[in-house]
Design a protein around this motif. Structure first.
Motif, PDB file in Angstrom:
ATOM      1  N   TYR A  70       2.771  15.007   2.872  1.00  0.00           N
ATOM      2  CA  TYR A  70       1.907  14.128   3.662  1.00  0.00           C
ATOM      3  C   TYR A  70       2.142  12.659   3.295  1.00  0.00           C
ATOM      4  O   TYR A  70       2.205  11.796   4.168  1.00  0.00           O
ATOM      5  CB  TYR A  70       0.434  14.479   3.464  1.00  0.00           C
ATOM      6  CG  TYR A  70       0.045  15.864   3.921  1.00  0.00           C
ATOM      7  CD1 TYR A  70       0.670  16.475   5.008  1.00  0.00           C
ATOM      8  CD2 TYR A  70      -0.958  16.563   3.269  1.00  0.00           C
ATOM      9  CE1 TYR A  70       0.297  17.744   5.420  1.00  0.00           C
ATOM     10  CE2 TYR A  70      -1.335  17.829   3.676  1.00  0.00           C
ATOM     11  CZ  TYR A  70      -0.697  18.421   4.757  1.00  0.00           C
ATOM     12  OH  TYR A  70      -1.067  19.676   5.167  1.00  0.00           O
ATOM     13  N   VAL A  71       2.265  12.400   1.999  1.00  0.00           N
ATOM     14  CA  VAL A  71       2.488  11.025   1.555  1.00  0.00           C
ATOM     15  C   VAL A  71       3.830  10.514   2.075  1.00  0.00           C
ATOM     16  O   VAL A  71       3.923   9.378   2.557  1.00  0.00           O
ATOM     17  CB  VAL A  71       2.409  10.918   0.011  1.00  0.00           C
ATOM     18  CG1 VAL A  71       2.908   9.562  -0.488  1.00  0.00           C
ATOM     19  CG2 VAL A  71       0.987  11.163  -0.460  1.00  0.00           C
ATOM     20  N   MET A  72       4.862  11.334   2.016  1.00  0.00           N
ATOM     21  CA  MET A  72       6.173  10.909   2.499  1.00  0.00           C
ATOM     22  C   MET A  72       6.142  10.602   3.998  1.00  0.00           C
ATOM     23  O   MET A  72       6.733   9.618   4.456  1.00  0.00           O
ATOM     24  CB  MET A  72       7.240  11.965   2.190  1.00  0.00           C
ATOM     25  CG  MET A  72       7.564  12.074   0.723  1.00  0.00           C
ATOM     26  SD  MET A  72       8.093  10.525  -0.034  1.00  0.00           S
ATOM     27  CE  MET A  72       9.594  10.238   0.825  1.00  0.00           C
ATOM     28  N   VAL A 120       0.841  -1.202   0.000  1.00  0.00           N
ATOM     29  CA  VAL A 120       0.000   0.000   0.000  1.00  0.00           C
ATOM     30  C   VAL A 120       0.879   1.256   0.000  1.00  0.00           C
ATOM     31  O   VAL A 120       0.603   2.227  -0.722  1.00  0.00           O
ATOM     32  CB  VAL A 120      -0.975  -0.007   1.195  1.00  0.00           C
ATOM     33  CG1 VAL A 120      -1.692   1.325   1.333  1.00  0.00           C
ATOM     34  CG2 VAL A 120      -1.989  -1.135   1.041  1.00  0.00           C
ATOM     35  N   ALA A 121       1.949   1.237   0.780  1.00  0.00           N
ATOM     36  CA  ALA A 121       2.864   2.384   0.823  1.00  0.00           C
ATOM     37  C   ALA A 121       3.503   2.608  -0.543  1.00  0.00           C
ATOM     38  O   ALA A 121       3.615   3.752  -1.006  1.00  0.00           O
ATOM     39  CB  ALA A 121       3.930   2.174   1.894  1.00  0.00           C
ATOM     40  N   TRP A 166       0.520   9.141  12.766  1.00  0.00           N
ATOM     41  CA  TRP A 166       0.518   8.580  14.118  1.00  0.00           C
ATOM     42  C   TRP A 166       0.163   7.089  14.097  1.00  0.00           C
ATOM     43  O   TRP A 166       0.773   6.288  14.817  1.00  0.00           O
ATOM     44  CB  TRP A 166      -0.455   9.342  15.019  1.00  0.00           C
ATOM     45  CG  TRP A 166      -0.593   8.700  16.360  1.00  0.00           C
ATOM     46  CD1 TRP A 166       0.286   8.774  17.399  1.00  0.00           C
ATOM     47  CD2 TRP A 166      -1.658   7.866  16.791  1.00  0.00           C
ATOM     48  NE1 TRP A 166      -0.165   8.034  18.456  1.00  0.00           N
ATOM     49  CE2 TRP A 166      -1.365   7.457  18.100  1.00  0.00           C
ATOM     50  CE3 TRP A 166      -2.829   7.410  16.199  1.00  0.00           C
ATOM     51  CZ2 TRP A 166      -2.205   6.628  18.830  1.00  0.00           C
ATOM     52  CZ3 TRP A 166      -3.661   6.582  16.918  1.00  0.00           C
ATOM     53  CH2 TRP A 166      -3.342   6.199  18.229  1.00  0.00           C
ATOM     54  N   ALA A 167      -0.800   6.707  13.276  1.00  0.00           N
ATOM     55  CA  ALA A 167      -1.178   5.291  13.180  1.00  0.00           C
ATOM     56  C   ALA A 167       0.005   4.455  12.693  1.00  0.00           C
ATOM     57  O   ALA A 167       0.216   3.328  13.170  1.00  0.00           O
ATOM     58  CB  ALA A 167      -2.379   5.125  12.252  1.00  0.00           C
ATOM     59  N   GLY A 168       0.788   4.989  11.773  1.00  0.00           N
ATOM     60  CA  GLY A 168       1.979   4.284  11.302  1.00  0.00           C
ATOM     61  C   GLY A 168       2.998   4.086  12.415  1.00  0.00           C
ATOM     62  O   GLY A 168       3.556   2.998  12.574  1.00  0.00           O
ATOM     63  N   VAL A 201       4.153   7.254   4.371  1.00  0.00           N
ATOM     64  CA  VAL A 201       4.909   6.108   3.865  1.00  0.00           C
ATOM     65  C   VAL A 201       6.074   5.777   4.801  1.00  0.00           C
ATOM     66  O   VAL A 201       6.349   4.607   5.075  1.00  0.00           O
ATOM     67  CB  VAL A 201       5.411   6.392   2.427  1.00  0.00           C
ATOM     68  CG1 VAL A 201       6.477   5.429   2.000  1.00  0.00           C
ATOM     69  CG2 VAL A 201       4.245   6.358   1.458  1.00  0.00           C
ATOM     70  N   THR A 202       6.719   6.791   5.313  1.00  0.00           N
ATOM     71  CA  THR A 202       7.835   6.555   6.232  1.00  0.00           C
ATOM     72  C   THR A 202       7.356   5.903   7.517  1.00  0.00           C
ATOM     73  O   THR A 202       7.899   4.892   7.955  1.00  0.00           O
ATOM     74  CB  THR A 202       8.563   7.876   6.549  1.00  0.00           C
ATOM     75  OG1 THR A 202       9.058   8.431   5.329  1.00  0.00           O
ATOM     76  CG2 THR A 202       9.710   7.649   7.503  1.00  0.00           C
ATOM     77  N   SER A 203       6.335   6.475   8.136  1.00  0.00           N
ATOM     78  CA  SER A 203       5.888   5.932   9.419  1.00  0.00           C
ATOM     79  C   SER A 203       5.333   4.516   9.274  1.00  0.00           C
ATOM     80  O   SER A 203       5.539   3.674  10.142  1.00  0.00           O
ATOM     81  CB  SER A 203       4.861   6.856  10.081  1.00  0.00           C
ATOM     82  OG  SER A 203       3.644   6.870   9.385  1.00  0.00           O
ATOM     83  N   TRP A 204       4.668   4.227   8.181  1.00  0.00           N
ATOM     84  CA  TRP A 204       4.130   2.881   7.972  1.00  0.00           C
ATOM     85  C   TRP A 204       5.198   1.923   7.447  1.00  0.00           C
ATOM     86  O   TRP A 204       5.168   0.725   7.742  1.00  0.00           O
ATOM     87  CB  TRP A 204       2.930   2.914   7.031  1.00  0.00           C
ATOM     88  CG  TRP A 204       1.689   3.336   7.724  1.00  0.00           C
ATOM     89  CD1 TRP A 204       1.173   4.605   7.798  1.00  0.00           C
ATOM     90  CD2 TRP A 204       0.804   2.518   8.487  1.00  0.00           C
ATOM     91  NE1 TRP A 204       0.034   4.604   8.549  1.00  0.00           N
ATOM     92  CE2 TRP A 204      -0.211   3.331   8.987  1.00  0.00           C
ATOM     93  CE3 TRP A 204       0.786   1.160   8.787  1.00  0.00           C
ATOM     94  CZ2 TRP A 204      -1.255   2.843   9.775  1.00  0.00           C
ATOM     95  CZ3 TRP A 204      -0.243   0.665   9.573  1.00  0.00           C
ATOM     96  CH2 TRP A 204      -1.248   1.505  10.056  1.00  0.00           C
ATOM     97  N   GLY A 205       6.148   2.424   6.686  1.00  0.00           N
ATOM     98  CA  GLY A 205       7.165   1.568   6.089  1.00  0.00           C
ATOM     99  C   GLY A 205       8.206   1.041   7.053  1.00  0.00           C
ATOM    100  O   GLY A 205       8.812  -0.009   6.818  1.00  0.00           O
TER     101      GLY A 205
END
Length: 177
Positions: free
Chosen positions: A52-54, A18-19, A138-140, A57-61
Motif C-alpha cells: 500500500y505504501v509503495m 511526506v512520501a 487515486w488521489a495521487g 508513494v509512487t502515485s504521489w511521487g
C-alpha cells in the motif's frame, strides 16, 4: 502562470517529503518485523502495508518528478532542433503525459467507486477496507493529472507567446534545454 507553476512545485516538494517519510516508516516497520521474527513474535501484515505504501508513494511521487523534470525522456531528436522545435516536443510530451494521467485517474475512480459500493476488504489477515489504500492511490494519480495539466497549459501559453526557452524551463529535459 509562472506563480501557479512555482506554487505547484512547492506543493510537490512537500508531497515528496511526506512520501519520503512514508518510505522511512515502511522501512522501520520492515526492520521491526525482521527483529520480531528473530525473537519468534512476528508482527504480520508488513508485506500488505508495504504494498500500500509503495502504491501511494509512487502515485504521489510522480507529480514531484514531473515538476522537477525528472521523468525519463528520449530526447534524440529534441537536442538536434532549434528552440521552437524543442518547445513543440516539450509541449507534445506534456500533453501526452497529461492525457495518460487523466485517463488513469478516470479509470482509477471507477475502481475506487466499485470498491466503495461493495465495501470490499483485502483477503488477508488485516482485512483492510480496500477503499483506504485505493483512495490514497487515486488521489495521487489525480494530483499528478492536475500537475500535468497545469504544466501543459503553462508550456502551451509560453509557446504561443514565442517564449521557447521558457517552455524548456518548465517542460524540457535537464540536458540541453
Amino acid at each position: 502562470m509562472a506563480r501557479i507553476i512555482r506554487w505547484l512545485g512547492r506543493i510537490n516538494e512537500g508531497v515528496a517529503l511526506v512520501a519520503g517519510l512514508g518510505l522511512l516508516a515502511c522501512v522501520a516497520l520492515i526492520l521491526a518485523e525482521i527483529l520480531a521474527r528473530r525473537f519468534g513474535a512476528p508482527i504480520g501484515g508488513t508485506d500488505e502495508i508495504s504494498g500500500y505504501v509503495m502504491a501511494a508513494v509512487t502515485s504521489w511521487g510522480i507529480g514531484y518528478a514531473l515538476t522537477e523534470r525528472a521523468h525519463v525522456r528520449i530526447d534524440l531528436l529534441r537536442v538536434r532542433g532549434g528552440p521552437g522545435f524543442r518547445a513543440a516536443l516539450d509541449c507534445l510530451a506534456l500533453l501526452s503525459l497529461a492525457g495518460v494521467a487523466l485517463v488513469t485517474a478516470w479509470h482509477g475512480w471507477n475502481v475506487l467507486e466499485k470498491t466503495l459500493g461493495t465495501g470490499a476488504r483485502a483477503n488477508t489477515a488485516l482485512e483492510t477496507p480496500l477503499w483506504i489504500p485505493q483512495a490514497i492511490w487515486w488521489a495521487g494519480w489525480s494530483w499528478f493529472a492536475l500537475s500535468a495539466v497545469v504544466l501543459a497549459a503553462g508550456a502551451l501559453t509560453l509557446a504561443a507567446k514565442g517564449r521557447f526557452e521558457s517552455v524548456g524551463d518548465i517542460a524540457g529535459t535537464e540536458a540541453a534545454t
